[in-house]
Design a protein around this motif. Structure first.
Motif, PDB file in Angstrom:
ATOM      1  N   ILE A  34      40.219  45.172  46.908  1.00 25.51           N
ATOM      2  CA  ILE A  34      40.723  46.293  46.105  1.00 25.51           C
ATOM      3  C   ILE A  34      41.992  45.877  45.368  1.00 25.51           C
ATOM      4  O   ILE A  34      42.160  46.156  44.174  1.00 25.51           O
ATOM      5  N   PHE A  35      42.883  45.189  46.082  1.00 23.38           N
ATOM      6  CA  PHE A  35      44.131  44.744  45.459  1.00 23.38           C
ATOM      7  C   PHE A  35      43.851  43.779  44.316  1.00 23.38           C
ATOM      8  O   PHE A  35      44.422  43.895  43.224  1.00 23.38           O
ATOM      9  N   ILE A  36      42.961  42.801  44.550  1.00 20.49           N
ATOM     10  CA  ILE A  36      42.624  41.817  43.518  1.00 20.49           C
ATOM     11  C   ILE A  36      41.995  42.510  42.311  1.00 20.49           C
ATOM     12  O   ILE A  36      42.291  42.169  41.156  1.00 20.49           O
ATOM     13  N   SER A  37      41.124  43.494  42.547  1.00 19.91           N
ATOM     14  CA  SER A  37      40.454  44.198  41.452  1.00 19.91           C
ATOM     15  C   SER A  37      41.465  44.951  40.591  1.00 19.91           C
ATOM     16  O   SER A  37      41.426  44.871  39.359  1.00 19.91           O
ATOM     17  N   ILE A  38      42.368  45.690  41.232  1.00 26.94           N
ATOM     18  CA  ILE A  38      43.363  46.459  40.476  1.00 26.94           C
ATOM     19  C   ILE A  38      44.287  45.535  39.700  1.00 26.94           C
ATOM     20  O   ILE A  38      44.599  45.772  38.531  1.00 26.94           O
ATOM     21  N   LEU A  39      44.697  44.438  40.344  1.00 23.14           N
ATOM     22  CA  LEU A  39      45.623  43.512  39.704  1.00 23.14           C
ATOM     23  C   LEU A  39      44.970  42.805  38.524  1.00 23.14           C
ATOM     24  O   LEU A  39      45.566  42.680  37.448  1.00 23.14           O
ATOM     25  N   SER A  40      43.736  42.347  38.707  1.00 30.61           N
ATOM     26  CA  SER A  40      43.053  41.622  37.632  1.00 30.61           C
ATOM     27  C   SER A  40      42.696  42.544  36.467  1.00 30.61           C
ATOM     28  O   SER A  40      42.654  42.092  35.317  1.00 30.61           O
ATOM     29  N   ASN A  41      42.450  43.819  36.737  1.00 29.89           N
ATOM     30  CA  ASN A  41      42.107  44.756  35.664  1.00 29.89           C
ATOM     31  C   ASN A  41      43.284  45.054  34.749  1.00 29.89           C
ATOM     32  O   ASN A  41      43.094  45.636  33.670  1.00 29.89           O
ATOM     33  N   LYS A  42      44.498  44.670  35.163  1.00 29.87           N
ATOM     34  CA  LYS A  42      45.659  44.828  34.296  1.00 29.87           C
ATOM     35  C   LYS A  42      45.701  43.750  33.216  1.00 29.87           C
ATOM     36  O   LYS A  42      46.447  43.874  32.244  1.00 29.87           O
ATOM     37  N   LEU A  43      44.904  42.698  33.365  1.00 31.87           N
ATOM     38  CA  LEU A  43      44.889  41.582  32.425  1.00 31.87           C
ATOM     39  C   LEU A  43      43.905  41.848  31.291  1.00 31.87           C
ATOM     40  O   LEU A  43      43.024  42.706  31.408  1.00 31.87           O
ATOM     41  N   PRO A  44      44.001  41.103  30.186  1.00 33.59           N
ATOM     42  CA  PRO A  44      42.989  41.194  29.130  1.00 33.59           C
ATOM     43  C   PRO A  44      41.612  40.837  29.687  1.00 33.59           C
ATOM     44  O   PRO A  44      41.503  40.023  30.607  1.00 33.59           O
ATOM     45  N   PRO A  45      40.533  41.429  29.148  1.00 33.60           N
ATOM     46  CA  PRO A  45      39.185  41.224  29.705  1.00 33.60           C
ATOM     47  C   PRO A  45      38.782  39.773  29.862  1.00 33.60           C
ATOM     48  O   PRO A  45      38.105  39.417  30.829  1.00 33.60           O
ATOM     49  N   GLU A  46      39.208  38.919  28.924  1.00 35.94           N
ATOM     50  CA  GLU A  46      38.766  37.516  28.987  1.00 35.94           C
ATOM     51  C   GLU A  46      39.409  36.731  30.121  1.00 35.94           C
ATOM     52  O   GLU A  46      38.959  35.626  30.455  1.00 35.94           O
ATOM     53  N   HIS A  47      40.453  37.285  30.745  1.00 35.09           N
ATOM     54  CA  HIS A  47      41.145  36.578  31.827  1.00 35.09           C
ATOM     55  C   HIS A  47      40.805  37.143  33.208  1.00 35.09           C
ATOM     56  O   HIS A  47      41.194  36.561  34.222  1.00 35.09           O
ATOM     57  N   ARG A  48      40.114  38.265  33.257  1.00 39.19           N
ATOM     58  CA  ARG A  48      39.949  38.977  34.524  1.00 39.19           C
ATOM     59  C   ARG A  48      39.067  38.214  35.511  1.00 39.19           C
ATOM     60  O   ARG A  48      39.451  38.005  36.666  1.00 39.19           O
ATOM     61  N   GLN A  49      37.879  37.833  35.077  1.00 38.79           N
ATOM     62  CA  GLN A  49      36.947  37.188  36.006  1.00 38.79           C
ATOM     63  C   GLN A  49      37.521  35.876  36.533  1.00 38.79           C
ATOM     64  O   GLN A  49      37.427  35.595  37.739  1.00 38.79           O
ATOM     65  N   ARG A  50      38.128  35.100  35.650  1.00 42.22           N
ATOM     66  CA  ARG A  50      38.708  33.819  36.080  1.00 42.22           C
ATOM     67  C   ARG A  50      39.815  34.035  37.097  1.00 42.22           C
ATOM     68  O   ARG A  50      39.899  33.313  38.098  1.00 42.22           O
ATOM     69  N   THR A  51      40.665  35.042  36.864  1.00 38.31           N
ATOM     70  CA  THR A  51      41.761  35.318  37.800  1.00 38.31           C
ATOM     71  C   THR A  51      41.219  35.750  39.156  1.00 38.31           C
ATOM     72  O   THR A  51      41.716  35.323  40.202  1.00 38.31           O
ATOM     73  N   ARG A  52      40.176  36.611  39.151  1.00 41.13           N
ATOM     74  CA  ARG A  52      39.587  37.046  40.424  1.00 41.13           C
ATOM     75  C   ARG A  52      39.003  35.863  41.185  1.00 41.13           C
ATOM     76  O   ARG A  52      39.181  35.753  42.409  1.00 41.13           O
ATOM     77  N   ARG A  53      38.300  34.987  40.490  1.00 44.08           N
ATOM     78  CA  ARG A  53      37.677  33.852  41.165  1.00 44.08           C
ATOM     79  C   ARG A  53      38.715  32.871  41.690  1.00 44.08           C
ATOM     80  O   ARG A  53      38.553  32.312  42.778  1.00 44.08           O
ATOM     81  N   ILE A  54      39.779  32.667  40.918  1.00 42.10           N
ATOM     82  CA  ILE A  54      40.852  31.797  41.400  1.00 42.10           C
ATOM     83  C   ILE A  54      41.498  32.397  42.643  1.00 42.10           C
ATOM     84  O   ILE A  54      41.740  31.701  43.642  1.00 42.10           O
ATOM     85  N   GLY A  55      41.774  33.709  42.597  1.00 44.65           N
ATOM     86  CA  GLY A  55      42.408  34.367  43.739  1.00 44.65           C
ATOM     87  C   GLY A  55      41.553  34.318  44.985  1.00 44.65           C
ATOM     88  O   GLY A  55      42.040  34.000  46.078  1.00 44.65           O
ATOM     89  N   ILE A  56      40.259  34.597  44.845  1.00 49.10           N
ATOM     90  CA  ILE A  56      39.366  34.582  46.011  1.00 49.10           C
ATOM     91  C   ILE A  56      39.147  33.152  46.497  1.00 49.10           C
ATOM     92  O   ILE A  56      39.073  32.899  47.709  1.00 49.10           O
ATOM     93  N   GLY A  57      39.052  32.198  45.560  1.00 51.94           N
ATOM     94  CA  GLY A  57      38.919  30.794  45.964  1.00 51.94           C
ATOM     95  C   GLY A  57      40.129  30.306  46.738  1.00 51.94           C
ATOM     96  O   GLY A  57      39.998  29.599  47.745  1.00 51.94           O
ATOM     97  N   LEU A  58      41.319  30.701  46.296  1.00 47.10           N
ATOM     98  CA  LEU A  58      42.538  30.330  47.014  1.00 47.10           C
ATOM     99  C   LEU A  58      42.583  31.007  48.385  1.00 47.10           C
ATOM    100  O   LEU A  58      43.111  30.427  49.347  1.00 47.10           O
ATOM    101  N   ALA A  59      42.030  32.225  48.462  1.00 50.67           N
ATOM    102  CA  ALA A  59      41.975  32.904  49.762  1.00 50.67           C
ATOM    103  C   ALA A  59      41.119  32.112  50.738  1.00 50.67           C
ATOM    104  O   ALA A  59      41.465  31.971  51.918  1.00 50.67           O
ATOM    105  N   LEU A  60      39.984  31.569  50.263  1.00 49.99           N
ATOM    106  CA  LEU A  60      39.115  30.763  51.130  1.00 49.99           C
ATOM    107  C   LEU A  60      39.838  29.506  51.594  1.00 49.99           C
ATOM    108  O   LEU A  60      39.835  29.170  52.795  1.00 49.99           O
ATOM    109  N   ILE A  61      40.469  28.805  50.652  1.00 48.68           N
ATOM    110  CA  ILE A  61      41.192  27.568  51.008  1.00 48.68           C
ATOM    111  C   ILE A  61      42.300  27.865  52.005  1.00 48.68           C
ATOM    112  O   ILE A  61      42.498  27.139  52.990  1.00 48.68           O
TER     113      ILE A  61
END
Length: 269
Positions: A34-61
């Motif tokens: 939920i936090f990642i979704s709200i935070l990424s939705n504040k960005l321009p559309p072209e940056h949202r998916q990449r930011t979410r994937r980077i954030g979740i990937g870093l969470a896994l690492i």
């Protein structure tokens, strides 16, 4: 390594622990998502998916790295200082885990409050910025979003791993559970973020969830343990009520549209 994993493949208790851990990690990951979704939705559309994937990937690492140092993680529960005030309601013997939870809770409360303020603020946006300035702001916002995601990932990762330690002693099971849960988060991230973005009332509800979760983290840091089941039951009930409200609004909009179409046809005749 293989010698330690092979016996687990034929152990029913290990499979039961894996299923339980996966469910637990997915449930605990809802807050983070939920936090990642709200935070990424504040960005321009072209940056949202990449930011979410980077954030979740870093969470896994981060979670896999923390599991590799499980002994150090367990040591975070040892008290580091004591204010000498003890009672039935709370305890003031603080460990590093308690301090991390309090800091993470305060950050969540601050961030959710700030986002609620922005949501209700009617001040016009800075549309007068030059194109170069807008690009700089976007770059800074993406970097800021990733940093905030990493900080909150750290809080949720430590909390979930310490919970997992109490359920099984096998690190490979924990790692598999974390990988499965993070993959589930990755799959659900885009649909959830898009759903939140298209429904403003859901954004406010999600921010309310973050406020509640932040308060629970602070309470947990002070030794006041609120059962997670109560929290998720309240969240599920609120989501159900909001779902009913959305269905009611959609039905009313369809009815109004149908009546308007009938009125237009009558006017044409």
């Amino acid at each position: 390594m293989l010698d330690s994993i092979t016996p687990l493949l034929t152990d029913p208790a290990a499979w039961a622990a894996l299923v339980t851990l996966v469910v637990m990690e997915v449930v605990l990951g809802i807050d983070n998502l939920i936090f990642i979704s709200i935070l990424s939705n504040k960005l321009p559309p072209e940056h949202r998916q990449r930011t979410r994937r980077i954030g979740i990937g870093l969470a896994l690492i981060m979670r896999l790295g923390l599991l590799a140092t499980i002994g150090w993680i367990v040591g975070l529960t040892a008290p580091v200082f004591d204010l000498g005030i003890h009672g039935e309601t709370f305890d003031t013997a603080f460990s590093w885990r308690d301090l991390i939870l309090i800091a993470g809770g305060l950050f969540l409360v601050w961030k959710a409050t700030k986002e609620i303020h922005h949501a209700v603020d009617t001040t016009p946006s800075n549309d007068h910025l030059l194109e170069k300035d807008k690009k700089d702001v976007v770059i800074n916002n993406v970097g800021s979003a990733i940093v905030q995601i990493i900080l909150l990932d750290l809080v949720f990762s430590i909390d979930s791993i310490l919970t997992a330690v109490g359920m099984t002693d096998h690190v490979p099971i924990m790692m598999v559970a974390v990988i499965i849960a993070v993959i589930a988060m990755l799959v659900a991230s885009d649909p959830l973020a898009n759903f939140i973005d298209k429904n403003p009332t859901v954004v406010m509800l999600a921010l309310g969830f973050l406020l509640m979760i932040g308060a629970v983290l602070i309470a947990d840091g002070f030794g006041v343990h609120v059962p997670k089941g109560y929290i998720y039951a309240a969240m599920a009930f609120s989501a159900l009520v909001e779902g009913l409200n959305m269905m009611s609004r959609n039905a009313r909009m369809k009815k109004d549209a149908a009546e308007a179409a009938i009125a237009d046809k009558g006017a044409d005749i």
